[in-house]
Design a protein around this motif. Structure first.
Motif, PDB file in Angstrom:
ATOM      1  N   VAL A 163       0.689  -1.273   0.131  1.00 36.86           N
ATOM      2  CA  VAL A 163       0.022  -0.086  -0.065  1.00 36.86           C
ATOM      3  C   VAL A 163       0.915   1.226   0.076  1.00 36.86           C
ATOM      4  O   VAL A 163       0.430   2.216  -0.622  1.00 36.86           O
ATOM      5  N   TRP A 164       1.888   1.277   0.889  1.00 37.74           N
ATOM      6  CA  TRP A 164       2.787   2.399   1.062  1.00 37.74           C
ATOM      7  C   TRP A 164       3.414   2.722  -0.294  1.00 37.74           C
ATOM      8  O   TRP A 164       3.466   3.887  -1.124  1.00 37.74           O
ATOM      9  N   ASP A 165       3.828   1.554  -0.964  1.00 43.34           N
ATOM     10  CA  ASP A 165       4.415   1.809  -2.279  1.00 43.34           C
ATOM     11  C   ASP A 165       3.488   2.421  -3.502  1.00 43.34           C
ATOM     12  O   ASP A 165       3.603   3.332  -4.318  1.00 43.34           O
ATOM     13  N   ASP A 166       2.215   1.994  -3.340  1.00 46.76           N
ATOM     14  CA  ASP A 166       1.110   2.577  -4.219  1.00 46.76           C
ATOM     15  C   ASP A 166       0.971   3.942  -3.995  1.00 46.76           C
ATOM     16  O   ASP A 166       0.779   5.024  -5.036  1.00 46.76           O
ATOM     17  N   ILE A 167       0.949   4.300  -2.652  1.00 48.53           N
ATOM     18  CA  ILE A 167       0.530   5.845  -2.496  1.00 48.53           C
ATOM     19  C   ILE A 167       1.803   6.751  -2.647  1.00 48.53           C
ATOM     20  O   ILE A 167       1.691   7.811  -3.246  1.00 48.53           O
TER      21      ILE A 167
ATOM     22  N   ALA B 218      -6.930   3.561  -2.871  1.00 46.96           N
ATOM     23  CA  ALA B 218      -6.808   4.224  -4.283  1.00 46.96           C
ATOM     24  C   ALA B 218      -6.842   5.841  -4.171  1.00 46.96           C
ATOM     25  O   ALA B 218      -6.481   6.416  -4.860  1.00 46.96           O
ATOM     26  N   ILE B 219      -8.080   6.168  -3.216  1.00 48.39           N
ATOM     27  CA  ILE B 219      -8.145   7.518  -3.049  1.00 48.39           C
ATOM     28  C   ILE B 219      -6.873   8.152  -2.616  1.00 48.39           C
ATOM     29  O   ILE B 219      -6.499   9.060  -2.914  1.00 48.39           O
ATOM     30  N   ALA B 220      -6.325   7.517  -1.674  1.00 40.49           N
ATOM     31  CA  ALA B 220      -5.061   7.940  -0.903  1.00 40.49           C
ATOM     32  C   ALA B 220      -4.005   8.133  -1.996  1.00 40.49           C
ATOM     33  O   ALA B 220      -3.062   9.102  -1.835  1.00 40.49           O
ATOM     34  N   SER B 221      -3.895   7.070  -2.747  1.00 45.13           N
ATOM     35  CA  SER B 221      -2.635   7.220  -3.869  1.00 45.13           C
ATOM     36  C   SER B 221      -2.840   8.551  -4.756  1.00 45.13           C
ATOM     37  O   SER B 221      -2.140   8.847  -5.402  1.00 45.13           O
ATOM     38  N   VAL B 222      -4.115   8.704  -4.984  1.00 42.18           N
ATOM     39  CA  VAL B 222      -4.208  10.258  -5.736  1.00 42.18           C
ATOM     40  C   VAL B 222      -4.203  11.334  -4.736  1.00 42.18           C
ATOM     41  O   VAL B 222      -3.559  12.363  -5.144  1.00 42.18           O
ATOM     42  N   LEU B 223      -4.650  11.463  -3.583  1.00 46.32           N
ATOM     43  CA  LEU B 223      -4.674  12.458  -2.741  1.00 46.32           C
ATOM     44  C   LEU B 223      -3.146  12.912  -2.038  1.00 46.32           C
ATOM     45  O   LEU B 223      -2.762  13.965  -2.177  1.00 46.32           O
ATOM     46  N   SER B 224      -2.367  11.856  -2.140  1.00 51.67           N
ATOM     47  CA  SER B 224      -0.883  11.930  -1.996  1.00 51.67           C
ATOM     48  C   SER B 224      -0.134  13.201  -3.133  1.00 51.67           C
ATOM     49  O   SER B 224       0.878  13.599  -2.454  1.00 51.67           O
ATOM     50  N   MET B 225      -0.833  13.093  -4.198  1.00 54.82           N
ATOM     51  CA  MET B 225      -0.129  14.070  -5.338  1.00 54.82           C
ATOM     52  C   MET B 225      -0.641  15.414  -4.887  1.00 54.82           C
ATOM     53  O   MET B 225      -0.163  16.416  -5.421  1.00 54.82           O
ATOM     54  N   GLU B 226      -1.697  15.472  -4.037  1.00 55.49           N
ATOM     55  CA  GLU B 226      -2.009  16.791  -3.465  1.00 55.49           C
ATOM     56  C   GLU B 226      -2.703  17.473  -4.718  1.00 55.49           C
ATOM     57  O   GLU B 226      -2.216  18.967  -4.779  1.00 55.49           O
ATOM     58  N   PRO B 227      -3.489  17.131  -5.549  1.00 56.10           N
ATOM     59  CA  PRO B 227      -4.044  17.899  -6.576  1.00 56.10           C
ATOM     60  C   PRO B 227      -5.042  18.658  -6.374  1.00 56.10           C
ATOM     61  O   PRO B 227      -5.422  18.402  -5.050  1.00 56.10           O
TER      62      PRO B 227
ATOM     63  N   ASN C 192       1.656  -1.528   5.083  1.00 57.24           N
ATOM     64  CA  ASN C 192       2.715  -2.391   4.843  1.00 57.24           C
ATOM     65  C   ASN C 192       2.005  -3.513   4.123  1.00 57.24           C
ATOM     66  O   ASN C 192       2.759  -4.598   3.854  1.00 57.24           O
ATOM     67  N   ARG C 193       0.869  -3.337   4.196  1.00 57.36           N
ATOM     68  CA  ARG C 193      -0.180  -4.926   3.578  1.00 57.36           C
ATOM     69  C   ARG C 193      -0.112  -4.517   1.933  1.00 57.36           C
ATOM     70  O   ARG C 193       0.052  -3.522   1.460  1.00 57.36           O
ATOM     71  N   PRO C 194       0.055  -5.800   1.265  1.00 54.85           N
ATOM     72  CA  PRO C 194       0.028  -5.988  -0.042  1.00 54.85           C
ATOM     73  C   PRO C 194      -1.457  -5.280  -0.614  1.00 54.85           C
ATOM     74  O   PRO C 194      -2.333  -5.835   0.056  1.00 54.85           O
ATOM     75  N   SER C 195      -1.447  -4.452  -1.507  1.00 56.69           N
ATOM     76  CA  SER C 195      -2.698  -3.922  -2.110  1.00 56.69           C
ATOM     77  C   SER C 195      -3.634  -4.984  -2.507  1.00 56.69           C
ATOM     78  O   SER C 195      -4.880  -4.745  -2.516  1.00 56.69           O
ATOM     79  N   HIS C 196      -3.159  -6.288  -2.958  1.00 52.33           N
ATOM     80  CA  HIS C 196      -4.019  -7.377  -3.655  1.00 52.33           C
ATOM     81  C   HIS C 196      -4.696  -8.008  -2.489  1.00 52.33           C
ATOM     82  O   HIS C 196      -5.889  -8.277  -2.973  1.00 52.33           O
TER      83      HIS C 196
END
Lengths: 253, 198, 249
Positions: free
Chosen positions: C95-99, C146-155, C131-135
């Protein structure tokens, strides 16, 4: 990636009406026959045979040319490499670059042979719907495990193509561009890994769903092929052509 | 790493089909009918993955991944690659029907070698060793493929000798890329679903 | 007056095999607005979003974000897009890598990336998943990540495509709270009318590629005839509530 199949599979022509099983065997035989030819005098003939077949199939020539365009650069590269790397007699030299006669000859033979073979292959491919061609392979007694593999694989290619397309968009929207090689390798590996995982999980569900519908490991496809006299005639003509060109090739000095 | 129709001598194409038939018959015996859906979906993923292009400098290479197929599918890798090539020939229509047998040997035999090599992980199940094996298998299978390609070319026409050497050398960057991809994918699977590699 | 962050002018779009997916659509959205986009399947909602992101190129018309024309195929860090299916977005081993994927592509320094990932995890209540795998996540968890992975770009602009689809009640509630507390400009496509009612003040109704109505949530979604005509339904709470506006306040 857009894959277009069966665009010209429903034209009315003698080649289209040829039983797909007979067509596969005859045309593959013809391409194999072509690959035995290396006498230069015979090359125009195999080109003519392939042009005639294209003519009889009524496939649009412009479309075939467009498809050939992808392949021609590779063939030119092969001819070029062959003509500068092998042979003894120098035809032309420019600084360190030397063009050899033998290499050029063999390169040209391969060039013509390939064009003729690929044209025949296009005819084979484009004159029957894809699934019918696959079913014809099955009717030709290819092991059921293999044909099962073909049908399942074909079915799921489109599913994963769509997934890959969406994942690529999602990557781009998060700023991914394959500028750094290592980053690109890592990202693509993760994508391949994800697709693999999803596909394997999906395979388990597919299996359960199939077992629930009575699957016992054998996909029986009823084949509805029936050969007419004209199919035998067409295949016989092709066979004669193959034999004639091979005999001429072998008996020529 | 494909040989197209019309490039090789007819005898070589027929030899290719003969070898492929033998290996397919043998490997299919090891595959049970229930595994067909699983092998198929993995084959379609590899089919799709082989369309991924990796950009290196001004050019881009597409992935082959036959080592990874071997690691994941074992003996079934050979029929899987055969079907992948058949579908490629028919779907993209770039030719490759008479050369199907030869191409299956070129791509499939190294996959079986990769499978055998990856079995060595049972000697030393440490993660770093497994990852090293993955790296090695990914690279070596491309090397074997390019060597087999060269052998077929030279057997067909001796004039191909230099071209064959060029083919092996020009595949070195691809070898490295495939080795790294194989390493990363195995690392990914070990982390997310290690049962797959047991 | 708040500034106009999105300006869409007489936008038209046709796919190769389908004409007029969007016909002459003009919309202006102000900074900080939450806008619901409703319409039946195939109305052109997703196409509109992909055009906003620069994934598709308008056949005619223009889209401006912050006064600047959207450049086709260029990465625009001011627009974040949450896909309908989280599986399209999540692919990393953890999850961390994805975000962290977006911030890393933006070439931010390491500690910045860490900070942004932590902030996004915090907003989405996903700290325990880092640290969990997203799958291996549940559907609701996947959506939050998924939302967090977009929010982290702070659009500046967040686009949500069907955020409540196949979510259970608790996950749906979490997403509503998250969007409602988010002070960014939000665009939300959904068939879940109650969801739009709770998260948006303004709604845009599209049908067969045409902009049918643009206005207050209660005005449009309470219009029985209009909704029926577009194959939609008036949300239950608007039928029964005398003062529908009180819910959106």
């Amino acid at each position: 990636m857009h894959i277009e199949l069966d665009k010209y599979a429903h034209i009315n022509s003698h080649v289209h009406h040829w039983d797909t099983r007979f067509k596969i065997v005859s045309l593959v035989g013809l391409i194999v026959g072509f690959s035995f030819i290396n006498k230069i005098v015979l090359l125009p003939f195999i080109l003519i045979i392939s042009f005639l077949l294209v003519y009889f199939s009524r496939l649009p020539a412009r479309y075939l040319m467009k498809r050939l365009e992808y392949i021609i650069p590779f063939l030119f590269l092969a001819v070029f490499l062959l003509s500068i790397t092998s042979g003894g007699e120098i035809l032309y030299s420019f600084k360190i670059l030397k063009v050899y006669k033998e290499g050029l000859i063999i390169g040209s033979v391969i060039f013509i042979r390939s064009i003729a073979s690929i044209l025949i292959f296009f005819v084979l491919l484009e004159t029957s719907p894809f699934l019918q061609t696959m079913k014809a392979l099955q009717a030709l007694k290819i092991p059921s495990k293999l044909t099962g593999l073909v049908f399942f694989t074909y079915r799921y290619i489109y599913v994963y193509l769509e997934e890959l397309r969406k994942m690529k968009i999602a990557l781009r929207l998060r700023g991914y561009n394959n500028n750094s090689v290592l980053h690109s390798l890592r990202t693509n590996s993760a994508i391949i890994g994800s697709l693999l995982l999803r596909s394997l999980e999906q395979a388990e569900r597919i299996c359960t769903a199939m077992v629930l519908r009575g699957y016992s490991g054998n996909v029986q496809e009823s084949s509805r092929f029936s050969a007419r006299a004209s199919d035998y005639v067409k295949s016989l003509i092709t066979l004669v052509i193959i034999l004639v060109i091979i005999i001429i090739q072998k008996t020529m000095p | 790493m494909h040989i197209s129709d019309g490039v090789l001598n007819g005898n070589i194409y027929i030899t290719g089909y003969a070898i492929t038939s033998l290996i397919t018959a043998y490997t299919l015996k090891k595959v049970s009918e229930e595994d067909i859906p699983k092998i198929s979906v993995v084959t379609s993923v590899f089919f799709v993955a082989s369309l991924i292009h990796i950009k290196i400098g001004p050019t881009s290479v597409h992935l082959v991944l036959n080592g990874l197929v071997g690691i994941l599918l074992g003996m079934a890798a050979f029929p899987s690659i055969l079907i992948g090539l058949l579908l490629q020939a028919f779907i993209f229509g770039h030719g490759g029907i008479t050369s199907l047998g030869v191409n299956a040997v070129i791509m499939g035999v190294p996959a079986l070698i990769a499978h055998a090599l990856f079995e060595l992980r049972k000697l030393n199940p440490k993660k770093s060793f497994v990852l090293f094996l993955a790296f090695f298998c990914g690279g070596i299978s491309i090397f074997f493929s390019s060597v087999l390609l060269s052998v077929f070319l030279i057997l067909s026409e001796k004039e191909f000798e230099t071209v064959a050497k060029i083919a092996v050398v020009s595949n070195i960057p691809i070898m490295i890329i495939e080795a790294i991809i194989c390493l990363f994918v195995v690392k990914f699977l070990l982390r997310v679903k290690p049962q797959l590699l047991e | 007056m708040k500034k106009e962050i999105i300006q869409i002018q007489s936008l038209c779009y046709s796919y190769e095999d389908k004409d007029d997916v969007l016909k002459d659509v003009s919309i202006t959205i102000k900074e900080g607005e939450s806008v619901g986009v409703i319409g039946p399947n195939g109305a052109g909602k997703t196409t509109l979003f992909l055009l906003l992101c620069g994934i598709l190129k308008p056949t005619r018309g223009s889209i401006r974000i912050n006064g600047k024309e959207v450049i086709y195929k260029a990465f625009n860090r001011s627009v974040g897009y949450v896909f309908q299916n989280p599986d399209d977005q999540l692919f990393s081993p953890s999850v961390w890598d994805d975000i962290a994927f977006g911030p890393m592509n933006m070439a931010l320094p390491g500690e910045q990336v860490t900070k942004r990932v932590e902030r996004a995890l915090d907003i989405c209540n996903c700290k325990h998943l880092a640290n969990r795998p997203s799958h291996h996540l549940s559907g609701g968890e996947k959506r939050m990540v998924a939302i967090a992975s977009v929010l982290s770009m702070e659009p500046e602009i967040m686009i949500y495509d069907e955020p409540s689809a196949s979510m259970d009640m608790r996950s749906r509630r979490n997403i509503i709270n998250l969007i409602a507390s988010n002070k960014k400009t939000n665009l939300i496509a959904s068939h879940d009318m109650e969801f739009i009612l709770e998260t948006c003040q303004r709604v845009i109704l599209i049908d067969s590629g045409k902009l049918i109505r643009d206005g207050q949530v209660s005005d449009i979604m309470g219009d029985f005839e209009l909704m029926e005509k577009c194959g939609l339904e008036v949300p239950y709470s608007l039928i029964n509530s005398k003062y529908p506006d009180s819910r959106t306040a």
